[in-house]
Design a protein around this motif. Structure first.
Motif, PDB file in Angstrom:
ATOM      1  N   ALA A 111       0.833  -1.206   0.000  1.00 37.73           N
ATOM      2  CA  ALA A 111       0.000   0.000   0.000  1.00 37.73           C
ATOM      3  C   ALA A 111       0.868   1.256   0.000  1.00 37.73           C
ATOM      4  O   ALA A 111       0.520   2.266  -0.626  1.00 37.73           O
ATOM      5  CB  ALA A 111      -0.935   0.005   1.207  1.00 37.73           C
ATOM      6  N   CYS A 291      -3.777  -4.807  -5.800  1.00 40.72           N
ATOM      7  CA  CYS A 291      -4.880  -4.195  -5.042  1.00 40.72           C
ATOM      8  C   CYS A 291      -4.367  -3.279  -3.936  1.00 40.72           C
ATOM      9  O   CYS A 291      -4.915  -2.198  -3.720  1.00 40.72           O
ATOM     10  CB  CYS A 291      -5.783  -5.279  -4.455  1.00 40.72           C
ATOM     11  SG  CYS A 291      -6.887  -6.033  -5.655  1.00 40.72           S
ATOM     12  N   ILE A 295      -4.884   0.782  -3.539  1.00 37.67           N
ATOM     13  CA  ILE A 295      -5.386   1.504  -2.366  1.00 37.67           C
ATOM     14  C   ILE A 295      -4.441   2.658  -2.015  1.00 37.67           C
ATOM     15  O   ILE A 295      -4.877   3.739  -1.627  1.00 37.67           O
ATOM     16  CB  ILE A 295      -5.570   0.538  -1.182  1.00 37.67           C
ATOM     17  CG1 ILE A 295      -6.732  -0.413  -1.503  1.00 37.67           C
ATOM     18  CG2 ILE A 295      -5.846   1.294   0.112  1.00 37.67           C
ATOM     19  CD1 ILE A 295      -6.872  -1.569  -0.539  1.00 37.67           C
ATOM     20  N   ILE A 336     -12.133   3.491   1.216  1.00 37.80           N
ATOM     21  CA  ILE A 336     -10.716   3.135   1.305  1.00 37.80           C
ATOM     22  C   ILE A 336     -10.478   2.204   2.485  1.00 37.80           C
ATOM     23  O   ILE A 336      -9.771   1.192   2.379  1.00 37.80           O
ATOM     24  CB  ILE A 336      -9.830   4.398   1.409  1.00 37.80           C
ATOM     25  CG1 ILE A 336      -9.777   5.114   0.053  1.00 37.80           C
ATOM     26  CG2 ILE A 336      -8.419   4.039   1.864  1.00 37.80           C
ATOM     27  CD1 ILE A 336      -9.113   6.472   0.104  1.00 37.80           C
ATOM     28  N   MET A 339     -11.974  -1.213   1.661  1.00 38.07           N
ATOM     29  CA  MET A 339     -11.120  -1.928   0.713  1.00 38.07           C
ATOM     30  C   MET A 339      -9.868  -2.459   1.405  1.00 38.07           C
ATOM     31  O   MET A 339      -9.433  -3.588   1.155  1.00 38.07           O
ATOM     32  CB  MET A 339     -10.733  -1.011  -0.448  1.00 38.07           C
ATOM     33  CG  MET A 339     -11.860  -0.702  -1.405  1.00 38.07           C
ATOM     34  SD  MET A 339     -11.320   0.190  -2.885  1.00 38.07           S
ATOM     35  CE  MET A 339     -10.925   1.809  -2.218  1.00 38.07           C
ATOM     36  N   ARG A 340      -9.298  -1.648   2.262  1.00 42.45           N
ATOM     37  CA  ARG A 340      -8.078  -2.052   2.948  1.00 42.45           C
ATOM     38  C   ARG A 340      -8.325  -3.326   3.777  1.00 42.45           C
ATOM     39  O   ARG A 340      -7.547  -4.281   3.742  1.00 42.45           O
ATOM     40  CB  ARG A 340      -7.591  -0.927   3.853  1.00 42.45           C
ATOM     41  CG  ARG A 340      -6.146  -1.094   4.301  1.00 42.45           C
ATOM     42  CD  ARG A 340      -5.761  -0.138   5.408  1.00 42.45           C
ATOM     43  NE  ARG A 340      -6.243   1.206   5.247  1.00 42.45           N
ATOM     44  CZ  ARG A 340      -5.647   2.149   4.513  1.00 42.45           C
ATOM     45  NH1 ARG A 340      -4.557   1.841   3.844  1.00 42.45           N
ATOM     46  NH2 ARG A 340      -6.136   3.370   4.450  1.00 42.45           N
ATOM     47  N   VAL A 369     -11.860  -3.522  -5.778  1.00 42.10           N
ATOM     48  CA  VAL A 369     -10.895  -2.438  -5.565  1.00 42.10           C
ATOM     49  C   VAL A 369     -10.660  -1.558  -6.793  1.00 42.10           C
ATOM     50  O   VAL A 369     -10.824  -0.334  -6.714  1.00 42.10           O
ATOM     51  CB  VAL A 369      -9.568  -3.005  -5.012  1.00 42.10           C
ATOM     52  CG1 VAL A 369      -8.494  -1.916  -4.970  1.00 42.10           C
ATOM     53  CG2 VAL A 369      -9.794  -3.575  -3.618  1.00 42.10           C
ATOM     54  N   VAL A 373     -11.506   2.455  -6.778  1.00 43.32           N
ATOM     55  CA  VAL A 373     -10.366   3.370  -6.845  1.00 43.32           C
ATOM     56  C   VAL A 373     -10.502   4.277  -8.060  1.00 43.32           C
ATOM     57  O   VAL A 373     -10.211   5.478  -7.989  1.00 43.32           O
ATOM     58  CB  VAL A 373      -9.033   2.592  -6.865  1.00 43.32           C
ATOM     59  CG1 VAL A 373      -7.857   3.537  -7.118  1.00 43.32           C
ATOM     60  CG2 VAL A 373      -8.829   1.865  -5.537  1.00 43.32           C
TER      61      VAL A 373
END
Length: 442
Positions: A111, A291, A295, A336, A339-340, A369, A373
């Motif tokens: 990330a 992915c 993010i 976010i 998704m994380r 994702v 995004v």
């Protein structure tokens, strides 16, 4: 009536606090590395990247497919510094070759890499090399490792993964038609592929290529993966495929024709007909990496969105307070974080269940994702107005990259098919179990 037998954790998506899939903490041993990576990006990568990009400005024609004078010196200096500081090859899970990180631990780091376009390459964690190195490490022969894995791990060369074909729907890998025919001690390869990312780079030396070697075998045993050096006679690079009108030189996404390309029999990976087996090794971790980097891009887009909204006024108010912008910002932050958590759990599922059993988690995040995004980046573009689609911000390139991921790692529809099919079959199984154990009483 007795109760149906409980479904396995992977199917039931359990909220049991004792389930190891629900422990998403980074290991304590990896925390220093995580903090070190963040510092290195700020102190070394970002200043280097600014100088690197400035050296490449204004280049035209064929010279764009070579590095500008001084660019490789800057890049290699950053890479050498990363090696010196121990920030090298940590993408390989549970490996003696890299840092031996779990998928979960690497997900946190990926990330951070996603926030800076050159961070991954500086630490030798760039796609498609990461997936190719993992394949070579897992299934390569000692000779294959010595010739190709070693220089890849050392950051001396780059590689490409050749799968997508011009005339066939490559979202179904069983359609791969590039042929490999064994003649004596050589494989003879013929076919046409495009969007072969990285093949345009002058540093790209090897292509891991999906071929059909066993057309009479069962459908999932017809395909193989084979090593093809890029400079082999008959490997004809027709030119770059553009992505939103960009050719991404010198990396490129190349259109390649294989015309009677001959490679030694020993260039086959793992064995004839085992291409699908190898793809399971390659695609799971790679998709997680994408992915988490995505993010990181969403974080960057939200940061830019808010800063722009605070810095500009219209109709007597800061832009952030106009229209529905506050809600847009709120939803971006909420998504976010959602998704994380999803990606971290997918990474943990790979660690606990293995790549094959965790594939439904991987497909879930791949369906979720990149699409969200894209939307967050698009909202940041809107806040910037015309500048958002210009070269003056990174947003246009970020959007193109994320929109491409909705195809590059398999189209959204395939990911939804896998997840939906999994859910339907799990429910069908539960219904069958329940029916089988019904006991009727007077």
């Amino acid at each position: 009536m007795t109760q149906a037998t409980a479904l396995p954790t992977a199917s039931a998506f359990s909220l049991d606090p004792s389930d190891p899939l629900n422990d998403l903490r980074m290991s304590e041993k990896s925390r220093p590395l995580y903090e070190h990576v963040k510092r290195f990006i700020v102190e070394t990568v970002n200043p280097m990247a600014e100088k690197y990009n400035a050296l490449g400005e204004g280049r035209t024609g064929a010279e764009r497919w070579e590095y500008a004078p001084g660019q490789l010196d800057l890049l290699n200096a950053a890479k050498n510094q990363a090696k010196k500081e121990g920030l090298w090859n940590f993408f390989l899970p549970d490996s003696n070759t890299g840092e031996g990180l779990s998928n979960l631990d690497y997900a946190y780091i990926a990330a951070e890499l996603g926030k800076s376009p050159m961070a991954s390459e500086c630490m030798n964690c760039s796609a498609p090399d990461t997936g190719n190195m993992e394949v070579l490490e897992r299934v390569g022969t000692p000779a294959q490792k010595e010739k190709w894995l070693k220089p890849l791990l050392d950051g001396e060369i780059r590689s490409a993964y050749a799968m997508t074909e011009v005339g066939f729907a490559s979202s179904d890998a069983k359609n791969v038609a590039t042929s490999a025919v064994l003649e004596g001690d050589e494989w003879v390869i013929n076919g046409e592929k495009h969007y072969i990312s990285g093949a345009g780079s002058p540093r790209c030396k090897i292509l891991i290529t999906m071929v059909r070697s066993s057309p009479d075998a069962a459908p999932h045993q017809q395909q193989s993966m084979i090593l093809i050096p890029k400079d082999t006679p008959g490997v004809n690079i027709i030119g770059p495929m553009h992505v939103f009108s960009e050719d991404h030189a010198p990396h490129g996404h190349m259109h390649i024709v294989f015309d009677n390309v001959r490679v030694p029999k020993d260039n086959m990976l793992l064995g004839e007909g085992r291409g699908f087996e190898i793809s399971q090794l390659r695609l799971g971790p790679g998709r997680i990496h994408h992915c988490m980097r995505s993010i990181g891009q969403a974080e960057k887009a939200l940061e830019l969105l808010v800063k722009r909204g605070i810095s500009r006024e219209a109709f007597g108010k800061q832009l952030v307070w106009l229209g529905g912008n506050v809600e847009i910002i709120s939803r971006a932050r909420i998504d976010i974080e959602a998704m994380r958590m999803m990606v971290l759990k997918a990474a943990k599922a790979m660690d606990v269940l293995g790549n094959r059993e965790a594939r439904v988690w991987v497909h879930m995040v791949k369906a979720m994702v990149p699409q969200r995004v894209c939307e967050i980046i698009d909202q940041a573009i809107q806040m910037y107005g015309a500048l958002g689609v210009s070269q003056k911000t990174p947003l246009a390139k970020m959007y193109a990259s994320q929109r491409t991921l909705r195809l590059a790692d398999g189209p959204d529809e395939v990911h939804h098919l896998v997840v939906g099919r999994h859910e339907i079959r799990a429910t069908e199984s539960a219904v069958e179990d329940m029916s089988a154990t019904m006991v009727w009483r007077n």
